[in-house]
Each structure stands twice: as C-alpha cells, then as structure tokens.
Design a protein around this motif. Structure first.
Motif, PDB file in Angstrom:
ATOM      1  N   GLY A  78       0.855  -1.183   0.000  1.00 57.17           N
ATOM      2  CA  GLY A  78       0.000   0.000   0.000  1.00 57.17           C
ATOM      3  C   GLY A  78       0.885   1.225   0.000  1.00 57.17           C
ATOM      4  O   GLY A  78       2.032   1.166  -0.463  1.00 57.17           O
ATOM      5  N   THR A  79       0.364   2.310   0.514  1.00 56.70           N
ATOM      6  CA  THR A  79       1.200   3.487   0.674  1.00 56.70           C
ATOM      7  C   THR A  79       0.630   4.333   1.801  1.00 56.70           C
ATOM      8  O   THR A  79      -0.516   4.145   2.207  1.00 56.70           O
ATOM      9  CB  THR A  79       1.295   4.298  -0.614  1.00 56.70           C
ATOM     10  OG1 THR A  79       2.322   5.274  -0.473  1.00 56.70           O
ATOM     11  CG2 THR A  79      -0.014   4.988  -0.939  1.00 56.70           C
ATOM     12  N   THR A  80       1.451   5.222   2.339  1.00 56.48           N
ATOM     13  CA  THR A  80       0.950   6.180   3.313  1.00 56.48           C
ATOM     14  C   THR A  80       1.218   7.580   2.771  1.00 56.48           C
ATOM     15  O   THR A  80       1.912   7.732   1.767  1.00 56.48           O
ATOM     16  CB  THR A  80       1.658   6.047   4.674  1.00 56.48           C
ATOM     17  OG1 THR A  80       3.021   6.435   4.503  1.00 56.48           O
ATOM     18  CG2 THR A  80       1.584   4.651   5.226  1.00 56.48           C
ATOM     19  N   ILE A  81       0.648   8.569   3.432  1.00 53.86           N
ATOM     20  CA  ILE A  81       0.840   9.944   2.968  1.00 53.86           C
ATOM     21  C   ILE A  81       2.323  10.288   2.924  1.00 53.86           C
ATOM     22  O   ILE A  81       2.849  10.742   1.904  1.00 53.86           O
ATOM     23  CB  ILE A  81       0.099  10.927   3.899  1.00 53.86           C
ATOM     24  CG1 ILE A  81      -1.415  10.699   3.803  1.00 53.86           C
ATOM     25  CG2 ILE A  81       0.449  12.361   3.552  1.00 53.86           C
ATOM     26  CD1 ILE A  81      -2.226  11.566   4.727  1.00 53.86           C
ATOM     27  N   SER A  82       3.003  10.026   4.050  1.00 48.91           N
ATOM     28  CA  SER A  82       4.404  10.436   4.120  1.00 48.91           C
ATOM     29  C   SER A  82       5.263   9.644   3.139  1.00 48.91           C
ATOM     30  O   SER A  82       6.169  10.194   2.514  1.00 48.91           O
ATOM     31  CB  SER A  82       4.922  10.275   5.547  1.00 48.91           C
ATOM     32  OG  SER A  82       4.576   9.016   6.056  1.00 48.91           O
ATOM     33  N   ALA A  83       4.972   8.343   2.974  1.00 45.78           N
ATOM     34  CA  ALA A  83       5.761   7.538   2.043  1.00 45.78           C
ATOM     35  C   ALA A  83       5.551   8.016   0.604  1.00 45.78           C
ATOM     36  O   ALA A  83       6.489   8.052  -0.193  1.00 45.78           O
ATOM     37  CB  ALA A  83       5.379   6.063   2.168  1.00 45.78           C
ATOM     38  N   THR A  84       4.311   8.390   0.263  1.00 47.79           N
ATOM     39  CA  THR A  84       4.052   8.896  -1.082  1.00 47.79           C
ATOM     40  C   THR A  84       4.870  10.151  -1.341  1.00 47.79           C
ATOM     41  O   THR A  84       5.518  10.285  -2.391  1.00 47.79           O
ATOM     42  CB  THR A  84       2.556   9.240  -1.235  1.00 47.79           C
ATOM     43  OG1 THR A  84       1.802   8.087  -0.913  1.00 47.79           O
ATOM     44  CG2 THR A  84       2.245   9.680  -2.649  1.00 47.79           C
ATOM     45  N   ILE A  85       4.857  11.068  -0.383  1.00 48.01           N
ATOM     46  CA  ILE A  85       5.615  12.316  -0.580  1.00 48.01           C
ATOM     47  C   ILE A  85       7.103  12.000  -0.714  1.00 48.01           C
ATOM     48  O   ILE A  85       7.774  12.489  -1.622  1.00 48.01           O
ATOM     49  CB  ILE A  85       5.374  13.280   0.591  1.00 48.01           C
ATOM     50  CG1 ILE A  85       3.882  13.609   0.726  1.00 48.01           C
ATOM     51  CG2 ILE A  85       6.163  14.567   0.393  1.00 48.01           C
ATOM     52  CD1 ILE A  85       3.532  14.410   1.962  1.00 48.01           C
ATOM     53  N   ALA A  86       7.620  11.173   0.189  1.00 47.33           N
ATOM     54  CA  ALA A  86       9.053  10.880   0.171  1.00 47.33           C
ATOM     55  C   ALA A  86       9.459  10.203  -1.130  1.00 47.33           C
ATOM     56  O   ALA A  86      10.515  10.479  -1.682  1.00 47.33           O
ATOM     57  CB  ALA A  86       9.423   9.997   1.361  1.00 47.33           C
ATOM     58  N   ASN A  87       8.621   9.323  -1.640  1.00 50.17           N
ATOM     59  CA  ASN A  87       8.971   8.569  -2.837  1.00 50.17           C
ATOM     60  C   ASN A  87       8.840   9.387  -4.113  1.00 50.17           C
ATOM     61  O   ASN A  87       9.588   9.191  -5.058  1.00 50.17           O
ATOM     62  CB  ASN A  87       8.061   7.341  -2.968  1.00 50.17           C
ATOM     63  CG  ASN A  87       8.676   6.125  -2.301  1.00 50.17           C
ATOM     64  OD1 ASN A  87       9.871   5.911  -2.404  1.00 50.17           O
ATOM     65  ND2 ASN A  87       7.851   5.355  -1.618  1.00 50.17           N
TER      66      ASN A  87
END
Lengths: 285, 339
Positions: B285-294
């Motif tokens: 899946g993804t999280t908000i912070s992981a999406t931004i970082a990636n």
C-alpha cells in the motif's frame, strides 16, 4: 467472614495476578529484544563494511569501491549550520518563556505550539522549506537543507532551555537583583550559568535528533554524488545516501548503506550518552 | 549613594562586562546604557518566542498555498478519490490516507498494551537496581533514527515475515470468514502489515516512557492503601493506578499516534508504494508520508507537485489535531497532580 486462602475467589484473583504479571515480564522482554536484534544486525552488517576507505573516499558509482566521505562532510556542515541558527533562536525564545513571561498568555500559546512542533512530522517541515526556499530560488540547495534541520532544532532547544531555567532557584535571581544587577545581565550571568549543563544537554539532544533526519532533506538538500560543500548547490548527506543506496539493487551500495547506518547510530548513541552524563552531573552537583 | 569609599557590590557583579559604576564619571550614562541593553534583550527574547509561532504559521500558509492548484482542480473529491495517475494528472488521496490510518492503527493495537505492561513492570515489579538500565535501554530505542528502522525492516524484518510469519497467518486465518480477507494473497514481505509492525516497534518506547512517567506520578499512599486492603499488584494497577492516570495515558497514546501517523522513513522502505486500497493487510500500500518521500523529487508538472503538497497538508492537519489533544490531556493531568 472466613477469608481462607483456599477460597475460589482468592485463587482466581491470584491466578489473574500471576497471568498479568507474567504478561508484564513478557512485554518487557519483547520490547528489549528489539533493541538487541536491531543493534545486533546493525553492528554485524555495519562493521563488516567499515574500513578507512569509508572515511576517505567519495560515494562510488555502482559496481566499484568507494566510501562515504562526501555525505559525511555534507551532513556535518548542514548539522553545524542548523545548530548555529537554531540554538540561539531556541535559547532566546526559551529565555523569554522562563524569565520574562513565565505566566503570560504568549508563553502558554508558544509552549503549546512548540510542543506540537516538537513532534510534527518532519516531512511536512521539508515541504515547508521546499515551498519557501527551493521553489523561490529555483534549485535544491544545502542552505535549504540546513534551514529545514534548524526548524527541527528550535523546538528541542526551546523546550530544554525553558525547563532548565525554570529549575534555577528564584533566590539566585533575587540575590542578583538585590545587588542592583539589571535583569538582562542577571539572566545572562546568573541564570544561564546555573542552567548551563542542562542547556548543553538540550543542544546535544537536538544534534542527535537531526543527525538521523532524512525526510526533510530529501527535497531540500537533495543529494550530490561528488565532493561539494557549495551550499548553493545540492549537498549530499548521510541519511539520504543511506536511503538511496539501501533501495538500490547493487550489493556494494547496500553494504555502504549499512555502514552509513552504523555510523549514524553510533553518533546518535554517543551524543545521547554524553547528554545523559551531563544531565546526571547537574543533578549531583 | 551607593559608592561609599569602597567599590559598590554591583561593580563586582559587572566585572568583565565592560561596565563599571565607579570608573565612569557619568552614572546616568551607564544606567542609560544598562536600561537600553535590558530593553533590547527583552525584546530580542520576545521576538524569538514569536518566531516559534511564525514557524507554525509559515508551515500552514505555505502548505495551503502550495496545495491550492490541486484543491482547486479536484475540490472535495481529492479526499475520497482512489485514482493516482501522474500521466493523466488525476489525483485522489484516499489510498494514502487509508494506508496512514491502517498502519498507525496496527501499530497502536500492538504498542499500547505492550507499552502499558512494560510501564507496569518498570513501576511495580522491577527491582530498583534494574530500573535505570531498562529505562535507558527504552530511551535508546526511542533515539534510534527512523531510517535505521527502515533499512533493518527492508533487509531483515520483511524477509523474515515473508518466509515465516505471513505464510503462517495465511494458513491459519485462510478458513475464517472475515480474517481470510484481511490475510489474503501471497506473502510479499513488504506491505501494510509489515509497515504497521515496524511502526509499533518505533512507537513502543514513546508510549512506554510517558506511561512510566505518569504511573510514577501516582501518590504512593494511594497504592499503599490498596495493598493494605489486600489487593494484588494487578488489582492495584487496574483499579488504582490506571484510573488515576487515565488522562495522562491517553495523552501519551495520542502522542505515540501522532508519531506513527507522521513517520516517514521507516514506512517508506517497507510499504511497497502501491496506490490502491486492498482488503488484505499483506498487500503493498502506501501512506501519505511515504508517497511524498517517494514521489516528490520526481514529480513533474505543477499539478502533481501540488497534489503531493495537498497530501502534506492533510497529514499536518491530522497530526496537529492528534498532537493538540495529546498535549491538552497531559496538561490536564499535570494540573491535577500539581494542584
């Protein structure tokens, strides 16, 4: 009322107690085992890659040997600037809260906001600095990285400065005032001196906090494969290199990522141990 | 007057400051200088305190400003659309929001009971000489940077889960109606479940140390009274300590939740970065912070960047609320203990 120890109620209560106390031991073992497992793996993987070359050579292209000199230097420079910017700001703010406005509204509000900033997601701080610095200047830069780290330093220093100044006994302040010392000099020459160890502890904790921060650097300082301490250009940093190298498919890059992780962890642990010793000294003296 | 033949005391105090009340003939000038210095310093500290507020204001304004293009384009649908397509420039935030909430929920589900039990151990059971070392160990665990958890999660923990734990979960829960959906699909190793577990390990020390601190604030006389009545340790903890510290414990839990919601690096390594909502916890899946970082550095186009900043704004609003509640709770407890 026969409170015999063999009554079913008593046995039930004792059984429940034994179970929950066992759970409590198990939980502690569970929690501590992670520390052992994580540090164990880190030492094992990190030390096997540790060599002099790590500290003397640049980050390599995939498939060749190299070190971590440029990210280590970049991290150090940005950390130093962040501390130089963030510490005075935080100390002055903490001074206001503890000395001038201990009971006024502004202090209550600032304390509340500061506590929230203390645990705000660091990636949001990265976005903030990206908006106000990177987007305005048009390029990623070491300055932006350093400023975003400074924004993380400020709340930590504000908090410890305030806490430590409040611990200074008022009799010291009254003594200073009674010999006619102006308030600002009383703060700087009496209160600061009495709270010095605690304030240094706060700075050390702040350094420990930012030395592992990755998220705010990803899109402020970005990364740089080459030796560059030009803060107007992208600057390499240890956490970002670890992130990039660990997620790469190359074995030697992953090895360097582990070594970098070990260096950061040892630095953070050393800082927090020194901070702890300083804090302990303050208590005994 | 102050100077009576001997040097006034204030001269001794001011030695080294370059100011002396005697050496200067004009006392008024010296006093004026001191008064000015006093006012300057006072206003300097006040300005620094205001900077803290400016930082918060700056974060809010810049995030709102940056997310305006995306919010204008998508409106409220940004909050509930699942599509995330940089090519067609269609963005919706529900998948990352879902990931953030679910991983944090898993983390709290594990970390809260474990953390409370450790705090109970530290305050009631642990021998005195062992309390400090264990307390230090817990704080060291809290001090380890999140990227270390990330790299460890990627290379050690995720493969371990993939090989041993996840096949086991799939086999055990595969037959049970609701749980079979939660633990469906192949064991990827990385995914929502793994991210939740890593978050649990990360949040555990925060919850433990705050709970320990509030447990220690319980007046010993209350506990002694309960023990005197013949209560067991568990009964003292359950019926005396916990009710007394409830507000503080909830504050600590919320503080941990705030950390879990905003945590970036540890999650980014192991979440899999897939923009979809899957019924199975084992799926990436993804999280908000992981999406931004990636995605932030690779985001091309203003709308894409703006959508990511809008995600940041959502994250900031959520964590702000959670952290504000946490602080208010802890303040309430302090007021009671202090008064």
């Amino acid at each position: 009322m026969n409170s015999s120890f063999s009554s079913p109620l008593y046995a039930k209560r004792r059984r429940r107690n034994v179970i929950t106390m066992a759970l409590s031991y198990a939980a502690t073992g569970f929690g501590l085992s992670w520390l052992v497992v994580i540090l164990g793996v880190l030492l094992w993987e990190g030390f096997s890659g540790l060599s002099l070359a790590v500290f003397t050579e640049m980050t390599p292209p995939p498939g060749s040997a190299g070190g971590l000199l440029n990210p280590i230097a970049g991290s150090l420079v940005m950390t130093v600037i962040a501390v130089l910017v963030g510490t005075p700001l935080g100390m002055l703010a903490g001074t206001y809260m503890a000395e001038y406005g201990r009971y006024d509204k502004l202090t209550t509000v600032v304390r509340f906001i500061n506590d929230i900033l203390l645990s705000a997601p660091s990636i949001v701080i990265g976005l903030f600095i990206y908006e106000i610095m990177v987007a305005q200047m048009g390029h990623f830069s070491g300055w932006a990285g350093a400023v975003s780290l400074a924004v993380i330093v400020v709340p930590v220093v504000v908090r410890t400065t305030e806490d430590m100044l409040i611990l200074v006994p008022d009799t010291l302040r009254e003594a200073a005032a009674s010999i006619g010392l102006p308030r600002s000099l009383m703060i700087r020459r009496v209160a600061y001196r009495a709270a010095r160890a605690g304030m240094v502890t706060g700075v050390l904790l702040a350094v420990a906090r930012i030395s592992g921060e990755t998220a705010p650097l990803l899109f402020t300082a970005l990364n740089n494969q080459f030796w560059s301490l030009n803060l107007n250009a992208p600057v390499s940093s240890l956490p970002v290199v670890i992130f990039q190298f660990a997620l790469s498919p190359y074995k030697d890059w992953q090895k360097l990522a582990w070594t970098g992780a070990l260096i950061i962890t040892l630095a953070v642990l050393a800082l927090s141990i020194v901070a702890r010793i300083l804090a302990a000294q303050r208590k005994t003296s | 007057m102050l100077s009576t033949g001997r040097r006034p005391v204030v001269d001794v105090a001011l030695r080294g400051a370059g100011i002396s009340a005697v050496d200067h003939v004009d006392r008024a000038k010296v006093l004026q200088r001191l008064r000015l210095g006093d006012a300057v310093f006072r206003h300097l500290t006040r300005a620094a305190a205001l900077v803290v507020l400016v930082i918060l204001g700056g974060i809010i304004v810049s995030l709102v400003w940056g997310s305006l293009p995306a919010l204008r384009t998508f409106g409220v649908s940004f909050l509930y659309e699942e599509v995330w397509n940089p090519v067609t420039e269609k963005f919706g935030a529900i998948a990352p929001i879902y990931g953030t909430v679910v991983t944090s929920f898993i983390a709290m589900l594990i970390a809260v009971p474990v953390g409370l039990f450790i705090a109970l151990f530290l305050t009631e059971l642990c021998p005195m000489w062992l309390r400090r070392p264990i307390g230090i160990a817990i704080e060291l665990l809290a001090g380890i940077p999140s990227i270390i958890y990330g790299i460890w999660g990627l290379f050690v923990f995720a493969p371990f889960l993939q090989q041993y734990v996840q096949p086991f979960l799939i086999a055990v829960f595969g037959e049970i109606p609701v749980l079979s959906i939660l633990f469906a699909g192949p064991p990827y190793g990385i995914g929502i479940f793994t991210a939740g577990l890593i978050l649990a390990i990360m949040v555990l020390p925060f919850i433990t140390s705050i709970s320990r601190d509030v447990f220690e604030a319980v007046p010993p006389v209350l506990k002694e009274a309960a023990y005197g009545l013949g209560c067991t340790t568990w009964e003292v903890a359950r019926y005396v300590v916990l009710p007394y510290t409830r507000v503080g414990v909830i504050g600590g839990v919320m503080l941990g939740l705030g950390r879990a919601l905003g945590e970036t690096m540890a999650v980014t390594f192991v979440i899999g970065n897939a923009h979809r909502i899957s019924g199975s916890l084992l799926a990436p899946g993804t999280t908000i912070s992981a999406t931004i970082a990636n995605e932030f550095t690779e985001a091309v186009g203003d709308l894409y960047t703006s959508a990511l900043i809008a995600l940041g704004l959502i994250l900031f609003v959520i964590t702000f609320i959670v952290l504000a509640i946490a602080r208010l709770m802890l303040l309430r407890l302090n007021a009671r203990v202090g008064g």
